[in-house]
Scaffold this motif. Sequence first.
Motif, short mmCIF file in Angstrom:
data_model
loop_
_atom_site.label_atom_id
_atom_site.label_comp_id
_atom_site.label_asym_id
_atom_site.label_seq_id
_atom_site.Cartn_x
_atom_site.Cartn_y
_atom_site.Cartn_z
N ARG A 187 4.91 -3.03 12.34
CA ARG A 187 3.62 -2.38 12.56
C ARG A 187 3.40 -1.24 11.57
O ARG A 187 2.29 -1.06 11.05
CB ARG A 187 3.53 -1.86 14.00
CG ARG A 187 2.22 -1.14 14.29
CD ARG A 187 2.21 -0.59 15.69
NE ARG A 187 1.83 -1.61 16.67
CZ ARG A 187 0.57 -1.85 17.04
NH1 ARG A 187 -0.43 -1.18 16.51
NH2 ARG A 187 0.31 -2.78 17.94
N LEU A 188 4.43 -0.46 11.28
CA LEU A 188 4.28 0.64 10.33
C LEU A 188 3.95 0.14 8.93
O LEU A 188 3.20 0.78 8.19
CB LEU A 188 5.55 1.48 10.29
CG LEU A 188 5.71 2.57 11.35
CD1 LEU A 188 6.99 3.35 11.11
CD2 LEU A 188 4.51 3.51 11.37
N MET A 189 4.51 -1.00 8.56
CA MET A 189 4.19 -1.56 7.24
C MET A 189 2.72 -1.96 7.17
O MET A 189 2.06 -1.79 6.14
CB MET A 189 5.09 -2.77 6.96
CG MET A 189 6.51 -2.40 6.58
SD MET A 189 7.56 -3.84 6.31
CE MET A 189 8.42 -3.88 7.87
N LEU A 190 2.20 -2.47 8.28
CA LEU A 190 0.81 -2.90 8.31
C LEU A 190 -0.14 -1.71 8.49
O LEU A 190 -1.21 -1.67 7.89
CB LEU A 190 0.62 -3.89 9.46
CG LEU A 190 -0.79 -4.45 9.68
CD1 LEU A 190 -1.28 -5.19 8.44
CD2 LEU A 190 -0.81 -5.39 10.89
N ALA A 191 0.27 -0.72 9.28
CA ALA A 191 -0.61 0.39 9.61
C ALA A 191 -0.55 1.54 8.60
O ALA A 191 -1.50 2.32 8.51
CB ALA A 191 -0.27 0.94 11.00
N CYS A 192 0.55 1.63 7.83
CA CYS A 192 0.72 2.76 6.91
C CYS A 192 1.00 2.32 5.48
O CYS A 192 1.18 3.17 4.60
CB CYS A 192 1.86 3.67 7.39
SG CYS A 192 1.57 4.39 9.02
N LEU A 194 3.66 0.82 4.22
CA LEU A 194 5.03 1.07 3.77
C LEU A 194 5.67 -0.19 3.21
O LEU A 194 5.39 -1.30 3.67
CB LEU A 194 5.89 1.59 4.93
CG LEU A 194 5.45 2.88 5.61
CD1 LEU A 194 6.51 3.31 6.62
CD2 LEU A 194 5.18 3.98 4.61
N ARG A 195 6.54 0.00 2.23
CA ARG A 195 7.43 -1.08 1.81
C ARG A 195 8.50 -1.24 2.89
O ARG A 195 8.79 -0.29 3.64
CB ARG A 195 8.08 -0.76 0.47
CG ARG A 195 7.08 -0.55 -0.68
CD ARG A 195 7.80 -0.13 -1.95
NE ARG A 195 6.89 0.00 -3.09
CZ ARG A 195 6.27 1.12 -3.43
NH1 ARG A 195 6.47 2.23 -2.72
NH2 ARG A 195 5.47 1.16 -4.48
N LEU A 196 9.13 -2.42 2.93
CA LEU A 196 10.16 -2.67 3.94
C LEU A 196 11.28 -1.63 3.84
O LEU A 196 11.69 -1.04 4.84
CB LEU A 196 10.72 -4.08 3.77
CG LEU A 196 11.92 -4.45 4.66
CD1 LEU A 196 11.57 -4.28 6.13
CD2 LEU A 196 12.36 -5.89 4.38
N GLY A 197 11.77 -1.39 2.62
CA GLY A 197 12.86 -0.43 2.45
C GLY A 197 12.46 0.97 2.86
O GLY A 197 13.30 1.75 3.35
N GLU A 198 11.18 1.33 2.66
CA GLU A 198 10.71 2.66 3.05
C GLU A 198 10.68 2.80 4.57
O GLU A 198 11.03 3.86 5.10
CB GLU A 198 9.32 2.90 2.47
CG GLU A 198 9.30 3.00 0.94
CD GLU A 198 7.90 3.05 0.37
OE1 GLU A 198 7.77 3.40 -0.82
OE2 GLU A 198 6.94 2.72 1.09
N ALA A 199 10.25 1.75 5.25
CA ALA A 199 10.23 1.80 6.72
C ALA A 199 11.64 1.93 7.28
O ALA A 199 11.89 2.74 8.17
CB ALA A 199 9.53 0.56 7.26
N ARG A 305 1.92 -4.93 3.73
CA ARG A 305 1.53 -3.83 2.83
C ARG A 305 0.30 -4.22 2.01
O ARG A 305 -0.62 -3.41 1.83
CB ARG A 305 2.71 -3.48 1.94
CG ARG A 305 2.44 -2.44 0.87
CD ARG A 305 3.75 -2.06 0.20
NE ARG A 305 3.57 -1.53 -1.13
CZ ARG A 305 3.28 -0.27 -1.42
NH1 ARG A 305 3.12 0.60 -0.43
NH2 ARG A 305 3.15 0.14 -2.67
N HIS A 306 0.26 -5.46 1.52
CA HIS A 306 -0.93 -5.97 0.82
C HIS A 306 -2.16 -5.81 1.72
O HIS A 306 -3.23 -5.40 1.26
CB HIS A 306 -0.76 -7.45 0.50
CG HIS A 306 -0.02 -7.72 -0.77
ND1 HIS A 306 -0.60 -7.67 -2.02
CD2 HIS A 306 1.27 -8.07 -0.98
CE1 HIS A 306 0.30 -7.96 -2.95
NE2 HIS A 306 1.44 -8.21 -2.34
N SER A 307 -2.00 -6.16 2.97
CA SER A 307 -3.12 -6.13 3.90
C SER A 307 -3.63 -4.71 4.10
O SER A 307 -4.85 -4.47 4.17
CB SER A 307 -2.70 -6.73 5.24
OG SER A 307 -2.28 -8.07 5.09
N TYR A 308 -2.72 -3.76 4.20
CA TYR A 308 -3.10 -2.36 4.37
C TYR A 308 -4.00 -1.89 3.23
O TYR A 308 -5.10 -1.36 3.44
CB TYR A 308 -1.83 -1.51 4.45
CG TYR A 308 -2.07 -0.02 4.44
CD1 TYR A 308 -2.42 0.65 5.62
CD2 TYR A 308 -1.93 0.73 3.28
CE1 TYR A 308 -2.63 2.02 5.62
CE2 TYR A 308 -2.14 2.10 3.27
CZ TYR A 308 -2.49 2.75 4.45
OH TYR A 308 -2.69 4.10 4.45
#
Length: 363
Positions: A187-192, A194-199, A305-308
């Motif tokens: 959810r954080l990757m989609l909502a903010c 973030l890259r996977l590694g960043e999350a 992340r693309h979607s965000y």
Amino acid sequence: MSIPENGRRVRISVYGVTAQEAERLAREVKTRAERGQFSRDRTTVAGFARAWLERKAREVRPNTLDAYRRELSLALPSLKDSQAPDPLGARPLKDVTPGHIRELVDELYGRYSLRTVRWVRQKLRAIFEEALHLELVFRNPVAPVKVKGSRDQASAKAGRALELHEVRALLSALDAHSDPRTALALRLMLACGLRLGEALGLQWSDIDLEAGVLTVRRAYSAGRITQPKTHTSARTVPIPAQTLERLRAYRAWWCEKLGKCPPVEFWVFPGNSLSKPLDYNAPGHALRRIVAKLGIPHVRVHDLRHSYGSHLLANGAPLELVSERMGHANANITLGVYRHLLQHERQGFVIDPEDLLRPRAQA
């Protein structure tokens, strides 16, 4: 016969079935030597590739080096398994021809995406380009071999933005997911954005639940903690209200689970041992199962992340703001990579010829 090599003359012998054939071969060797195309170096492609990777280890980040090694191992299997058959890797650098590269690329076409084949070719070209500069080869055999495909093939693998109905279905599925760590990371990757590694690299000290923001300070992948991808990747991002509400509930869940609230250095998404972040592949595995159950077309973790970025732009956010939120080095990267025209946006660009003919109202 003696020929010049590296500033000195060396003697070599050539053999043929007949005297005429031997003379022809000798003339060919002499001609190549005069053109600077003769070398007795027997360095293999795989051997030079290993040395090239060792040099790159001093120049690029560990994650980038892992990607280089992974891509090259598709063309040179011995880089991954020394016992694996490796026709190209076992061949001396100087003996490789464009025909050998063409044969390899055609084989890769049948097993991997167009995007992957292009990356493999790019790394092979870089290796032979360095060999050319070192005068180990007289030409780069990869240069004339092109990797082509349809625009649809390329874009299908480059990533996509989820449509609104897909976002809605995915968020509902994440709320019902059995593992709150994986669900909230996705959810954080989609909502903010973030890259996977960043999350996965987030600690509780990076999240301000009162101010509703999170700060990217590190990344996690391949079992390593690293600095953010670029200096602009270190950034502070606002957390949307609904996601912030779930983060607060998630922290309360951890407080109850641990018997105390997690300390600031505690990973937001810890693995089973709690001392390390969640396994890097876990969110991807979970996402594949979720979208398969929902009947949504293939979605990669990075597509969140693309979607965000795409939805921010589609809803009128300034390009510079989106670039900042995504942590890009400049706005051109944002526009070129993450700007996907969504279905609902495409429908909005409609011009009725009748409207063009109506007189405009005076201000």
